[in-house]
Design an enzyme around this catalytic site. Structure first.
Site, PDB file in Angstrom:
ATOM      1  N   ASN A  12      -1.719  29.083  15.168  1.00  0.00           N
ATOM      2  CA  ASN A  12      -0.263  29.177  15.292  1.00  0.00           C
ATOM      3  C   ASN A  12       0.126  30.566  14.791  1.00  0.00           C
ATOM      4  O   ASN A  12       0.119  30.812  13.590  1.00  0.00           O
ATOM      5  CB  ASN A  12       0.369  28.071  14.441  1.00  0.00           C
ATOM      6  CG  ASN A  12       1.876  28.195  14.340  1.00  0.00           C
ATOM      7  OD1 ASN A  12       2.500  28.975  15.065  1.00  0.00           O
ATOM      8  ND2 ASN A  12       2.460  27.429  13.432  1.00  0.00           N
ATOM      9  N   TRP A  13       0.476  31.427  15.735  1.00  0.00           N
ATOM     10  CA  TRP A  13       0.779  32.814  15.344  1.00  0.00           C
ATOM     11  C   TRP A  13       2.184  32.981  14.762  1.00  0.00           C
ATOM     12  O   TRP A  13       2.530  34.041  14.280  1.00  0.00           O
ATOM     13  CB  TRP A  13       0.579  33.747  16.554  1.00  0.00           C
ATOM     14  CG  TRP A  13      -0.857  34.155  16.739  1.00  0.00           C
ATOM     15  CD1 TRP A  13      -1.970  33.457  16.362  1.00  0.00           C
ATOM     16  CD2 TRP A  13      -1.327  35.366  17.328  1.00  0.00           C
ATOM     17  NE1 TRP A  13      -3.108  34.162  16.681  1.00  0.00           N
ATOM     18  CE2 TRP A  13      -2.739  35.334  17.283  1.00  0.00           C
ATOM     19  CE3 TRP A  13      -0.704  36.468  17.904  1.00  0.00           C
ATOM     20  CZ2 TRP A  13      -3.531  36.378  17.777  1.00  0.00           C
ATOM     21  CZ3 TRP A  13      -1.493  37.500  18.411  1.00  0.00           C
ATOM     22  CH2 TRP A  13      -2.897  37.455  18.339  1.00  0.00           C
ATOM     23  N   LYS A  14       2.999  31.916  14.863  1.00  0.00           N
ATOM     24  CA  LYS A  14       4.370  31.985  14.334  1.00  0.00           C
ATOM     25  C   LYS A  14       5.076  33.232  14.889  1.00  0.00           C
ATOM     26  O   LYS A  14       4.828  33.602  16.029  1.00  0.00           O
ATOM     27  CB  LYS A  14       4.361  31.936  12.805  1.00  0.00           C
ATOM     28  CG  LYS A  14       3.526  30.760  12.287  1.00  0.00           C
ATOM     29  CD  LYS A  14       3.671  30.502  10.813  1.00  0.00           C
ATOM     30  CE  LYS A  14       2.809  29.307  10.429  1.00  0.00           C
ATOM     31  NZ  LYS A  14       2.965  28.913   9.039  1.00  0.00           N
ATOM     32  N   HIS A  99       6.989  21.462  13.833  1.00  0.00           N
ATOM     33  CA  HIS A  99       6.402  22.207  12.710  1.00  0.00           C
ATOM     34  C   HIS A  99       7.389  22.217  11.547  1.00  0.00           C
ATOM     35  O   HIS A  99       8.607  22.258  11.758  1.00  0.00           O
ATOM     36  CB  HIS A  99       6.076  23.636  13.153  1.00  0.00           C
ATOM     37  CG  HIS A  99       5.294  24.386  12.125  1.00  0.00           C
ATOM     38  ND1 HIS A  99       5.887  24.952  11.019  1.00  0.00           N
ATOM     39  CD2 HIS A  99       3.969  24.610  12.003  1.00  0.00           C
ATOM     40  CE1 HIS A  99       4.947  25.510  10.273  1.00  0.00           C
ATOM     41  NE2 HIS A  99       3.766  25.317  10.843  1.00  0.00           N
ATOM     42  N   GLU A 101       8.381  24.423   9.664  1.00  0.00           N
ATOM     43  CA  GLU A 101       9.329  25.551   9.673  1.00  0.00           C
ATOM     44  C   GLU A 101      10.468  25.303  10.654  1.00  0.00           C
ATOM     45  O   GLU A 101      11.596  25.745  10.429  1.00  0.00           O
ATOM     46  CB  GLU A 101       8.573  26.857   9.965  1.00  0.00           C
ATOM     47  CG  GLU A 101       7.729  27.262   8.755  1.00  0.00           C
ATOM     48  CD  GLU A 101       6.464  28.032   9.066  1.00  0.00           C
ATOM     49  OE1 GLU A 101       6.331  28.571  10.178  1.00  0.00           O
ATOM     50  OE2 GLU A 101       5.586  28.088   8.177  1.00  0.00           O
ATOM     51  N   GLU A 169       0.244  18.617   8.091  1.00  0.00           N
ATOM     52  CA  GLU A 169       0.403  19.872   7.371  1.00  0.00           C
ATOM     53  C   GLU A 169       1.301  19.646   6.156  1.00  0.00           C
ATOM     54  O   GLU A 169       2.533  19.661   6.283  1.00  0.00           O
ATOM     55  CB  GLU A 169       1.054  20.924   8.274  1.00  0.00           C
ATOM     56  CG  GLU A 169       0.248  21.243   9.513  1.00  0.00           C
ATOM     57  CD  GLU A 169       0.583  22.618  10.049  1.00  0.00           C
ATOM     58  OE1 GLU A 169      -0.336  23.444  10.130  1.00  0.00           O
ATOM     59  OE2 GLU A 169       1.749  22.884  10.356  1.00  0.00           O
ATOM     60  N   GLY A 175       0.867  28.390   4.002  1.00  0.00           N
ATOM     61  CA  GLY A 175       1.073  29.768   3.574  1.00  0.00           C
ATOM     62  C   GLY A 175       0.982  29.985   2.078  1.00  0.00           C
ATOM     63  O   GLY A 175       1.283  31.068   1.588  1.00  0.00           O
ATOM     64  N   SER A 214      -3.010  26.552   4.908  1.00  0.00           N
ATOM     65  CA  SER A 214      -3.933  27.439   4.169  1.00  0.00           C
ATOM     66  C   SER A 214      -5.403  27.228   4.517  1.00  0.00           C
ATOM     67  O   SER A 214      -6.272  27.374   3.647  1.00  0.00           O
ATOM     68  CB  SER A 214      -3.712  27.319   2.662  1.00  0.00           C
ATOM     69  OG  SER A 214      -2.414  27.792   2.314  1.00  0.00           O
ATOM     70  N   GLY A 235      -2.522  28.942  10.560  1.00  0.00           N
ATOM     71  CA  GLY A 235      -1.478  29.952  10.664  1.00  0.00           C
ATOM     72  C   GLY A 235      -2.047  31.338  10.406  1.00  0.00           C
ATOM     73  O   GLY A 235      -2.695  31.933  11.265  1.00  0.00           O
ATOM     74  N   GLY A 236      -1.849  31.842   9.191  1.00  0.00           N
ATOM     75  CA  GLY A 236      -2.214  33.223   8.849  1.00  0.00           C
ATOM     76  C   GLY A 236      -3.609  33.639   9.277  1.00  0.00           C
ATOM     77  O   GLY A 236      -3.804  34.729   9.838  1.00  0.00           O
TER      78      GLY A 236
HETATM   79  P1  PGA Z   1      -1.118  28.687   7.203  1.00  0.00           P
HETATM   80  O1  PGA Z   1      -0.082  27.997   8.240  1.00  0.00           O
HETATM   81  O2  PGA Z   1      -2.498  28.478   7.756  1.00  0.00           O
HETATM   82  O3  PGA Z   1      -0.711  30.137   7.200  1.00  0.00           O
HETATM   83  O4  PGA Z   1      -0.929  28.002   5.896  1.00  0.00           O
HETATM   84  C1  PGA Z   1      -0.404  26.781   8.855  1.00  0.00           C
HETATM   85  C2  PGA Z   1       0.718  26.350   9.752  1.00  0.00           C
HETATM   86  O5  PGA Z   1       1.892  26.466   9.368  1.00  0.00           O
HETATM   87  O6  PGA Z   1       0.466  25.866  10.875  1.00  0.00           O
END
Ligand code: PGA
Length: 252
Positions: A12-14, A99, A101, A169, A175, A214, A235-236
């Site tokens: 997930n590149w956000k 998600h 967010e 999640e 994050g 994470s 994510g990251g």
């Molecule tokens: P993260 O994000 O791996 O940067 O913690 C995961 C996500 O929100 O899908």
């Protein structure tokens, strides 16, 4: 006999990535190699601006592309929104819905998330429905109940393993560098599968449940090989080809 589920490692590149980031996708395609592609489904969800470019670059490769959100309607007067039909037209095969967010930045309710998952199905996309508790909810001992309610509220009726992926999640793990224990992840994934089986019967045993929050090359092996964990939503660490592929290699 236990049902074999093919792992899915999704990135997930956000709100990250510009056109030149296509080079990172190409590095993933070049680096993934046949043994990995044979064992694991790979998916990158770039921002909507890059979807058509990434779909063209990844055509014929083991990497699928997906969207990060969709509107519940197919078209209309909804400035700034993107429909599932538009994502599919751009080459997406999956879309992330609900998600945390989106739930917090845009006040998305379970009902909204369910409508978005239905929109995904309407156009043939697989919906990745995200659920997860906050730190306060975990500390209050409410994590299992909160996530069970999210699954009941966010997953439409009629789910199948081809149309649904669930991503657990924990909000506090996203994050933050914090991860739950393997025991807590296994307990939660077992609970999610149990709740899914109330709705989807035996099909629930085939639905993939991803862990996200994470996930890094350093911690992925134990998390991804835990019972009832069928992959990761990253994510990251999905922004770099080397890290993303290192995570997927937990299944080699
Ligand atoms: P993260 O994000 O791996 O940067 O913690 C995961 C996500 O929100 O899908």
């Amino acid at each position: 006999m236990p049902v074999a589920r093919r792992p899915l490692v999704a990135g997930n590149w956000k709100m990250n990535g510009l056109r030149h980031s296509g080079a990172e996708l190409l590095a993933m395609i070049e680096g993934c190699g046949a043994p990995l592609a044979e064992k694991v489904d790979l998916l990158i969800c770039p921002p909507a601006t890059l979807l058509a470019q990434f779909a063209a670059e990844a055509a014929g490769s083991p990497i699928a592309v997906g969207g990060q959100d969709c509107h519940k309607k197919a078209s209309g007067a909804h400035t700034g929104d993107v429909s599932a039909e538009m994502l599919a037209d751009a080459g997406a095969r999956f879309v992330i819905v609900g998600h945390s967010e989106r739930r917090s930045d845009h006040q998305e309710s379970d009902e909204t998330v369910r409508a978005k998952a239905q929109a995904a199905w309407r156009t043939g996309l697989t919906a990745i429905v995200c659920v997860g508790e906050t730190q306060a909810q975990r500390e209050a001992g409410e994590a299992l109940a909160v996530v069970a309610a999210q699954v009941r509220g966010s997953v439409p009726d009629g789910a199948s393993a081809d149309t649904l992926v669930v991503a657990y999640e924990p909000v506090w793990a996203i994050g933050s560098g914090l991860v739950p224990t393997v025991e807590d992840v296994e307990e939660m994934h077992g609970e999610i599968r149990r709740v899914l089986s109330e709705r989807a019967g035996a099909e629930a045993a085939r639905v993939r449940i991803l862990y996200g929050g994470s996930v890094k090359p350093e911690n992925c092996t134990a998390l991804l090989n835990a019972a009832d964990v069928d992959g990761a939503l990253v994510g990251g660490a999905s922004l770099k080809a080397g890290d993303f592929l290192a995570i997927a290699r937990a299944y080699l």
